[in-house]
Design an enzyme around this catalytic site. Structure first.
Site, mmCIF file in Angstrom:
data_model
loop_
_atom_site.group_PDB
_atom_site.id
_atom_site.type_symbol
_atom_site.label_atom_id
_atom_site.label_comp_id
_atom_site.label_asym_id
_atom_site.label_seq_id
_atom_site.Cartn_x
_atom_site.Cartn_y
_atom_site.Cartn_z
ATOM 1 N N ARG A 256 46.794 48.605 49.059
ATOM 2 C CA ARG A 256 45.207 48.327 49.330
ATOM 3 C C ARG A 256 44.665 49.297 50.540
ATOM 4 N NH1 ARG A 256 44.859 41.924 50.031
ATOM 5 N NH2 ARG A 256 42.698 42.432 50.497
ATOM 6 N N HIS A 257 43.303 49.537 50.548
ATOM 7 C CA HIS A 257 43.008 50.033 52.098
ATOM 8 C C HIS A 257 43.485 49.102 53.352
ATOM 9 C CE1 HIS A 257 40.116 46.637 52.230
ATOM 10 N NE2 HIS A 257 40.000 46.974 50.905
ATOM 11 N N ASN A 263 37.275 42.400 55.665
ATOM 12 C CA ASN A 263 38.437 41.592 55.464
ATOM 13 C C ASN A 263 38.270 40.562 56.869
ATOM 14 O OD1 ASN A 263 39.947 44.510 54.340
ATOM 15 N ND2 ASN A 263 39.756 42.801 53.160
ATOM 16 N N ARG A 310 36.340 52.531 53.064
ATOM 17 C CA ARG A 310 37.472 51.943 53.557
ATOM 18 C C ARG A 310 38.875 52.531 52.747
ATOM 19 N NH1 ARG A 310 34.551 48.276 50.519
ATOM 20 N NH2 ARG A 310 35.523 46.735 48.951
ATOM 21 N N GLU A 330 36.150 48.370 43.911
ATOM 22 C CA GLU A 330 36.470 47.044 43.956
ATOM 23 C C GLU A 330 35.654 46.420 43.096
ATOM 24 O OE1 GLU A 330 38.211 44.660 44.043
ATOM 25 O OE2 GLU A 330 38.550 43.844 46.012
ATOM 26 N N HIS A 396 41.372 48.528 46.230
ATOM 27 C CA HIS A 396 41.075 47.232 46.534
ATOM 28 C C HIS A 396 42.017 45.984 45.707
ATOM 29 C CE1 HIS A 396 37.852 49.471 48.290
ATOM 30 N NE2 HIS A 396 37.817 50.055 46.922
#
Length: 484
Positions: A256-257, A263, A310, A330, A396
């Site tokens: 994931r980023h 987040n 991101r 995402e 994502h």
């Protein structure tokens, strides 16, 4: 329909329109025959000598179809033999002149076939894959008649290998990983397996048109593919997949980023920037890729990201180009974009309740479901299967879950609940008998955070050493900081 397709013609074939002019039918009897089979019941019968990649191909097909939502299961006769008569059978057991061994192998094959039929007819199975050599006309005739008597459509899939280097590679893979040769001296294992192959070669008969069956022949792991009398949507999907898959060794890296502003706030979707901690992860990821590739004299992997900031900014310090896929964006939260789950619970209690009941099929109003994400990822997965190089995919939570589920053979309904934490690289290496997995935790240390980490060469990050925390099966637990 019968075609020979060379590897160089694959792109042209895939883009060819499937009009009625491309389907040959000899009589109206074909239409009547096709109506007698339930559309959702298909048996794929593997054919071929040992060390031709049959089991690898069977597992790949099952992985692909389960991911698409078609309930698929591989029935491997070798597993029945190992369970019922023992794994350590010598090559003489497979000698066609050994009547006792021949009878035992026949009974095991029948039991395996019976179990597959029962599963298809009574346990909601949709596609059964019968993984055995099936390398004589007599055996294939019996299997075909048995399955068609149960109104199950049959497709034979033969793997032919004329390239000695591929066979040698497959023998080595088998020697190292096949359950039959665990704890055996490598040279002894190779010699025994080669004798086993020789026993099968004595009676081997390739599929011919006069057998009146639908078949696909994969020659030299996809360099040439021959199609004969294929019908139906699912068989067409299989052809597209088989034209892209291969069994050559390479690794696929998923992550994931880095941590984003959303987040931290636990918000859905959006296009936020990385936090300082997320920027540090971008530095650490570049360091890890340097140690994994450049420092070992290997070319950098291909890099795919989503089009969101991101994701793109997480690979900014890796000195190579990356491809930004819209399909890797995402999951679209629609009406709920930018909101926390608590906001959704307060503002839209019915939406929140529906999501909790069925995360796979729940579709955000004006947005997507996990099923939608999987459908849009299919072209990406086919391209990933086609590649021979290693690849790093940065995306994502929902997307990485779906890709990870595909690679480790999870059913569609399992994907939404797979654990994919932030700041962990998942390294997957496909093998003939499974997928080796390693999880590398790149946990950004708070004391190393700066206002704007800018380059991976800074000594301030020298303590941020990649730590391998997991290797083996995928049954591991990590905390998950994103709510999608």
């Amino acid at each position: 329909m019968k075609r020979a397709v060379s590897y160089n013609d694959v792109a042209a074939f895939v883009s060819m329109p499937l009009s009625s002019s491309h389907i040959e039918s000899n009589s109206s009897d074909d239409d009547e025959e096709s109506k007698s089979f339930p559309m959702k019941k298909l048996a794929i019968v593997m054919v071929g000598l040992p060390a031709r990649g049959k089991t690898h191909i069977a597992r790949y097909i099952a992985r692909y179809l389960n991911w698409l939502g078609r309930t698929t299961r591989v029935f491997n006769v070798g597993n029945y033999r190992r369970e019922l008569v023992g794994a350590s059978q010598p090559a003489q057991f497979f000698d066609p002149n050994n009547q006792e061994g021949r009878q035992a192998r026949w009974e095991l094959a029948i039991k395996c076939l019976d179990d597959m039929i029962a599963w298809l007819k009574h346990q909601h199975g949709q596609v059964g894959i019968y993984d055995a050599t099936n390398n004589t006309k007599e055996r294939r005739k019996y299997v075909k008649e048995r399955l068609e008597a149960e109104c199950i459509r049959v497709l034979f899939l033969e793997s032919i290998c004329e390239d000695k280097s591929i066979i040698e590679h497959n023998v080595m893979e088998t020697k190292l990983r096949m359950p039959d040769y665990q704890n055996m001296d490598p040279e002894t294992a190779v010699e025994d397996f080669q004798r086993r192959i020789a026993n099968y070669e004595v009676a081997n008969e390739t599929i011919e048109d006069d057998e009146m069956v639908s078949y696909i022949k994969i020659i030299n792991l996809g360099r040439t593919i021959v199609l004969h009398q294929l019908t139906g949507y699912l068989q067409g999907k299989l052809v597209s997949y088989l034209m892209n898959m291969h069994t050559l060794p390479r690794s696929i890296y998923l992550t994931r980023h880095g941590e984003s502003e959303y987040n931290v706030e636990e918000r859905l979707g959006g296009d936020p920037e990385l936090t300082p901690k997320g920027q540090l992860y971008a530095v650490q990821l570049a360091q890890y890729i340097h140690k994994e590739f450049t420092a070992q004299g290997k070319e950098l992997p291909l890099i795919w990201t989503s089009q969101l900031r991101r994701s793109r900014h997480t690979v900014q310090f890796i000195p190579t180009h990356n491809i930004c896929w819209r399909a890797l964006n995402e999951i679209n939260a629609g009406l709920c974009e930018g909101k926390t789950l608590n906001d959704v619970k307060q503002l839209y209690p019915k939406i929140y309740e529906d999501r909790m009941k069925d995360k796979l099929h729940f579709r955000y109003p004006g947005g997507e479901s996990y099923v939608d994400v999987i459908q849009r990822l299919e072209p990406v997965m086919l391209e990933m299967e086609r590649l021979r190089e290693s690849i790093l995919i940065v995306s994502h939570n929902a997307v990485i879950r779906a890709i990870y589920g595909f690679l480790i053979g999870k059913r569609q309904e399992e994907c939404p609940n797979l654990e994919v934490p932030l700041h962990v690289v998942i390294k997957l290496t496909p093998r003939a008998y499974g997928c080796e997995e390693a999880r590398i935790e790149l946990n950004p240390h708070e004391e190393l955070l700066s206002d704007s980490p800018s380059a991976p060469s800074s000594n301030v990050y020298s303590d941020a050493i990649p730590k391998q925390v997991y290797f083996g099966s995928s049954e591991n637990s990590f905390s998950d900081g994103n709510k999608n």
